[in-house]
Design a protein around this motif. Structure first.
Motif, PDB file in Angstrom:
ATOM      1  N   GLY A 141       0.868  -1.186   0.000  1.00 41.53           N
ATOM      2  CA  GLY A 141       0.000   0.000   0.000  1.00 41.53           C
ATOM      3  C   GLY A 141       0.896   1.223   0.000  1.00 41.53           C
ATOM      4  O   GLY A 141       1.937   1.230   0.664  1.00 41.53           O
ATOM      5  N   ASP A 142       0.508   2.272  -0.730  1.00 39.01           N
ATOM      6  CA  ASP A 142       1.399   3.421  -0.995  1.00 39.01           C
ATOM      7  C   ASP A 142       0.574   4.714  -0.920  1.00 39.01           C
ATOM      8  O   ASP A 142      -0.463   4.826  -1.583  1.00 39.01           O
ATOM      9  CB  ASP A 142       1.974   3.213  -2.406  1.00 39.01           C
ATOM     10  CG  ASP A 142       2.995   4.245  -2.847  1.00 39.01           C
ATOM     11  OD1 ASP A 142       3.458   5.048  -2.013  1.00 39.01           O
ATOM     12  OD2 ASP A 142       3.334   4.232  -4.052  1.00 39.01           O
ATOM     13  N   ALA A 143       1.009   5.668  -0.101  1.00 39.61           N
ATOM     14  CA  ALA A 143       0.275   6.938   0.000  1.00 39.61           C
ATOM     15  C   ALA A 143       1.202   8.026   0.526  1.00 39.61           C
ATOM     16  O   ALA A 143       2.225   7.735   1.159  1.00 39.61           O
ATOM     17  CB  ALA A 143      -0.932   6.809   0.930  1.00 39.61           C
ATOM     18  N   GLY A 204       2.072   8.235 -11.114  1.00 41.54           N
ATOM     19  CA  GLY A 204       1.479   7.130 -10.380  1.00 41.54           C
ATOM     20  C   GLY A 204       1.778   5.821 -11.096  1.00 41.54           C
ATOM     21  O   GLY A 204       2.442   5.804 -12.143  1.00 41.54           O
ATOM     22  N   HIS A 205       1.212   4.735 -10.547  1.00 44.10           N
ATOM     23  CA  HIS A 205       1.607   3.414 -11.035  1.00 44.10           C
ATOM     24  C   HIS A 205       0.648   2.352 -10.515  1.00 44.10           C
ATOM     25  O   HIS A 205       0.003   2.549  -9.473  1.00 44.10           O
ATOM     26  CB  HIS A 205       3.027   3.099 -10.543  1.00 44.10           C
ATOM     27  CG  HIS A 205       3.214   3.377  -9.070  1.00 44.10           C
ATOM     28  ND1 HIS A 205       3.022   2.415  -8.112  1.00 44.10           N
ATOM     29  CD2 HIS A 205       3.513   4.526  -8.394  1.00 44.10           C
ATOM     30  CE1 HIS A 205       3.219   2.956  -6.912  1.00 44.10           C
ATOM     31  NE2 HIS A 205       3.512   4.243  -7.039  1.00 44.10           N
ATOM     32  N   GLY A 206       0.619   1.227 -11.207  1.00 48.58           N
ATOM     33  CA  GLY A 206      -0.033   0.064 -10.632  1.00 48.58           C
ATOM     34  C   GLY A 206       0.725  -0.319  -9.374  1.00 48.58           C
ATOM     35  O   GLY A 206       1.922  -0.040  -9.248  1.00 48.58           O
ATOM     36  N   ILE A 235      -4.189   1.092  -8.552  1.00 44.39           N
ATOM     37  CA  ILE A 235      -3.204   2.081  -9.017  1.00 44.39           C
ATOM     38  C   ILE A 235      -3.022   3.167  -7.954  1.00 44.39           C
ATOM     39  O   ILE A 235      -3.841   3.297  -7.046  1.00 44.39           O
ATOM     40  CB  ILE A 235      -3.638   2.761 -10.342  1.00 44.39           C
ATOM     41  CG1 ILE A 235      -4.970   3.510 -10.170  1.00 44.39           C
ATOM     42  CG2 ILE A 235      -3.744   1.735 -11.479  1.00 44.39           C
ATOM     43  CD1 ILE A 235      -5.340   4.424 -11.345  1.00 44.39           C
ATOM     44  N   THR A 236      -1.955   3.934  -8.118  1.00 44.97           N
ATOM     45  CA  THR A 236      -1.828   5.154  -7.325  1.00 44.97           C
ATOM     46  C   THR A 236      -2.092   6.347  -8.229  1.00 44.97           C
ATOM     47  O   THR A 236      -1.876   6.293  -9.438  1.00 44.97           O
ATOM     48  CB  THR A 236      -0.429   5.342  -6.712  1.00 44.97           C
ATOM     49  OG1 THR A 236       0.497   5.703  -7.747  1.00 44.97           O
ATOM     50  CG2 THR A 236       0.047   4.088  -5.990  1.00 44.97           C
ATOM     51  N   ILE A 237      -2.574   7.418  -7.614  1.00 47.72           N
ATOM     52  CA  ILE A 237      -2.599   8.738  -8.246  1.00 47.72           C
ATOM     53  C   ILE A 237      -1.808   9.611  -7.296  1.00 47.72           C
ATOM     54  O   ILE A 237      -2.051   9.586  -6.076  1.00 47.72           O
ATOM     55  CB  ILE A 237      -4.038   9.257  -8.448  1.00 47.72           C
ATOM     56  CG1 ILE A 237      -4.855   8.246  -9.259  1.00 47.72           C
ATOM     57  CG2 ILE A 237      -4.017  10.614  -9.152  1.00 47.72           C
ATOM     58  CD1 ILE A 237      -6.321   8.646  -9.463  1.00 47.72           C
ATOM     59  N   GLU A 238      -0.820  10.339  -7.781  1.00 47.31           N
ATOM     60  CA  GLU A 238       0.104  11.054  -6.894  1.00 47.31           C
ATOM     61  C   GLU A 238       0.700  12.292  -7.561  1.00 47.31           C
ATOM     62  O   GLU A 238       1.916  12.400  -7.735  1.00 47.31           O
ATOM     63  CB  GLU A 238       1.206  10.115  -6.413  1.00 47.31           C
ATOM     64  CG  GLU A 238       1.876   9.270  -7.496  1.00 47.31           C
ATOM     65  CD  GLU A 238       2.956   8.349  -6.913  1.00 47.31           C
ATOM     66  OE1 GLU A 238       3.900   8.873  -6.314  1.00 47.31           O
ATOM     67  OE2 GLU A 238       2.850   7.116  -7.065  1.00 47.31           O
ATOM     68  N   PRO A 239      -0.176  13.242  -7.940  1.00 48.52           N
ATOM     69  CA  PRO A 239       0.314  14.405  -8.689  1.00 48.52           C
ATOM     70  C   PRO A 239       1.368  15.215  -7.925  1.00 48.52           C
ATOM     71  O   PRO A 239       1.213  15.480  -6.739  1.00 48.52           O
ATOM     72  CB  PRO A 239      -0.957  15.236  -8.905  1.00 48.52           C
ATOM     73  CG  PRO A 239      -1.925  14.763  -7.865  1.00 48.52           C
ATOM     74  CD  PRO A 239      -1.610  13.321  -7.667  1.00 48.52           C
ATOM     75  N   TRP A 269       0.273  14.829  -3.209  1.00 51.18           N
ATOM     76  CA  TRP A 269      -0.584  13.951  -2.384  1.00 51.18           C
ATOM     77  C   TRP A 269      -0.766  12.649  -3.151  1.00 51.18           C
ATOM     78  O   TRP A 269      -0.891  12.662  -4.390  1.00 51.18           O
ATOM     79  CB  TRP A 269      -1.967  14.566  -2.158  1.00 51.18           C
ATOM     80  CG  TRP A 269      -1.997  15.804  -1.311  1.00 51.18           C
ATOM     81  CD1 TRP A 269      -1.726  17.082  -1.726  1.00 51.18           C
ATOM     82  CD2 TRP A 269      -2.340  15.898   0.079  1.00 51.18           C
ATOM     83  NE1 TRP A 269      -1.885  17.962  -0.668  1.00 51.18           N
ATOM     84  CE2 TRP A 269      -2.267  17.259   0.448  1.00 51.18           C
ATOM     85  CE3 TRP A 269      -2.716  14.960   1.050  1.00 51.18           C
ATOM     86  CZ2 TRP A 269      -2.548  17.718   1.740  1.00 51.18           C
ATOM     87  CZ3 TRP A 269      -3.007  15.410   2.333  1.00 51.18           C
ATOM     88  CH2 TRP A 269      -2.915  16.772   2.664  1.00 51.18           C
ATOM     89  N   GLU A 270      -0.806  11.531  -2.435  1.00 48.82           N
ATOM     90  CA  GLU A 270      -0.924  10.219  -3.100  1.00 48.82           C
ATOM     91  C   GLU A 270      -1.913   9.310  -2.386  1.00 48.82           C
ATOM     92  O   GLU A 270      -1.875   9.183  -1.169  1.00 48.82           O
ATOM     93  CB  GLU A 270       0.452   9.524  -3.128  1.00 48.82           C
ATOM     94  CG  GLU A 270       0.402   8.079  -3.641  1.00 48.82           C
ATOM     95  CD  GLU A 270       1.765   7.409  -3.747  1.00 48.82           C
ATOM     96  OE1 GLU A 270       2.681   7.774  -2.974  1.00 48.82           O
ATOM     97  OE2 GLU A 270       1.906   6.518  -4.601  1.00 48.82           O
ATOM     98  N   HIS A 271      -2.782   8.664  -3.173  1.00 49.05           N
ATOM     99  CA  HIS A 271      -3.649   7.603  -2.660  1.00 49.05           C
ATOM    100  C   HIS A 271      -3.410   6.334  -3.477  1.00 49.05           C
ATOM    101  O   HIS A 271      -3.101   6.415  -4.673  1.00 49.05           O
ATOM    102  CB  HIS A 271      -5.137   7.940  -2.850  1.00 49.05           C
ATOM    103  CG  HIS A 271      -5.668   9.029  -1.959  1.00 49.05           C
ATOM    104  ND1 HIS A 271      -4.953   9.620  -0.945  1.00 49.05           N
ATOM    105  CD2 HIS A 271      -6.892   9.610  -1.948  1.00 49.05           C
ATOM    106  CE1 HIS A 271      -5.716  10.527  -0.342  1.00 49.05           C
ATOM    107  NE2 HIS A 271      -6.893  10.549  -0.935  1.00 49.05           N
TER     108      HIS A 271
HETATM  109 CO    CO Z   1       3.481   5.675  -5.548  1.00 52.03          CO
END
Ligand code: CO
Ligand code: MF3
Ligand code: CO
Length: 285
Positions: A141-143, A204-206, A235-239, A269-271
């Motif tokens: 998990g990545d945030a 971001g990435h899978g 996936i992540t979104i992390e602009p 920020w990343e989720h």
């Molecule tokens: Co990430």
């Protein structure tokens, strides 16, 4: 059954539902890029990723409750290690491709991959991104979140808040059967409307079974391009949003830290999210 065979067994015992396979085939016929079946997570995998993501959110909650002016970025690393290990989990960044610490701490003009250090004190007015990734039962998990140290300038506060808005706008675009490009198209449109620029070199990435999986999630992209978002993808979104120009440089000494080329401030920020049949579900924040 060895670990590799066990991984593959999921694909027999938990097949992708027929109606999803059919819709994927239709997309492919139209010339769209469809994910490999290994990128579509099965229920048991989603449970594992959910668990790792929950601990990862706990890591950032713990940082949020303890971070303060006068601490060093090494203190943040210590908090992350202590909390993660207390939950029988692993800090994914540690020794990842040679990264020396357990979390990324990126201050002010640092875009990402800042390395915690004893000599790096957090001062009143600083903005910092803390990016944590947790491994639990071999799932990821990545945030990441921004923290404002004491009283920060209106300019910095606005950058932090509008960057969060960029993530939220990306989340709204991350709908099943949209494409990955729809996410970046929505983000860059909003960022530019606020006078900000969007970092292009990182994205971001899978995620879930590995730290970084396909697809690459560009935050500056064209709508209706790139891989189709299929239910079951994680996936992540992390602009990464810059107050000045979009260009970045890499630290020539440590080979990791990314800075804005013009030394302007940057926020992120990343989720981690799961694409579902009706929208998406935030797994780590
Ligand atoms: Co990430
Ligand atoms: N957590 C980062 C990401 O969002 C990756 C950090 S890699 C590290 O993808 F080695 F710097 F930790
Ligand atoms: Co991250």
């Amino acid at each position: 059954m060895n670990a590799e065979e066990q991984k593959l067994s999921y694909f027999k015992t938990e097949p992708i539902p027929d109606h999803i396979l059919e819709r994927m085939a239709e997309c492919k016929k139209k010339g769209m890029i469809v994910p490999d079946e290994t990128l579509i997570k099965r229920p048991s995998q989603i449970e594992g990723i959910r668990e790792a993501s929950r601990i990862n959110t706990g890591v950032l909650d713990e940082v949020a409750s303890r971070i303060q002016v006068g601490m060093t970025t090494q203190d943040i690393d210590d908090i992350v290690v202590e909390y993660t290990h207390a939950h029988n989990a692993i800090c994914a960044p540690y020794k990842f491709e040679g990264f020396p610490k357990s979390v990324c701490t990126s201050v002010n003009n640092e875009v990402c991959h800042g390395i915690p250090a004893k000599h790096r004190k957090l001062h009143e007015g600083d903005i910092i991104n803390v990016d944590a990734t947790t491994i639990f039962n071999s799932y990821y998990g990545d945030a990441s979140r921004m923290f404002m140290m004491g009283a920060v300038s209106d300019k910095r506060r606005k950058l932090v808040e509008e960057t969060k808005k960029c993530l939220e706008i990306g989340l709204a675009a991350a709908q099943p059967w949209n494409t990955v490009g729809d996410i970046g198209a929505a983000i860059v449109k909003y960022a530019h409307s606020k006078g900000y620029s969007v970092v292009r070199e990182l994205g971001g990435h899978g995620v879930g079974v590995d730290f970084h999986e396909d697809p690459f999630v560009a935050h500056d992209a064209k709508a209706h391009t790139g891989m189709v978002l299929v239910p079951g993808m994680v996936i992540t979104i992390e602009p990464m949003i810059n107050a000045g120009r979009a260009a970045v440089v890499i630290d020539p000494y440590n080979g990791w830290t990314i800075y804005t080329r013009d030394n302007s401030d940057s926020a992120q920020w990343e989720h981690t999210i799961l694409i579902t049949e009706t929208g998406n579900e935030i797994l780590s924040y």
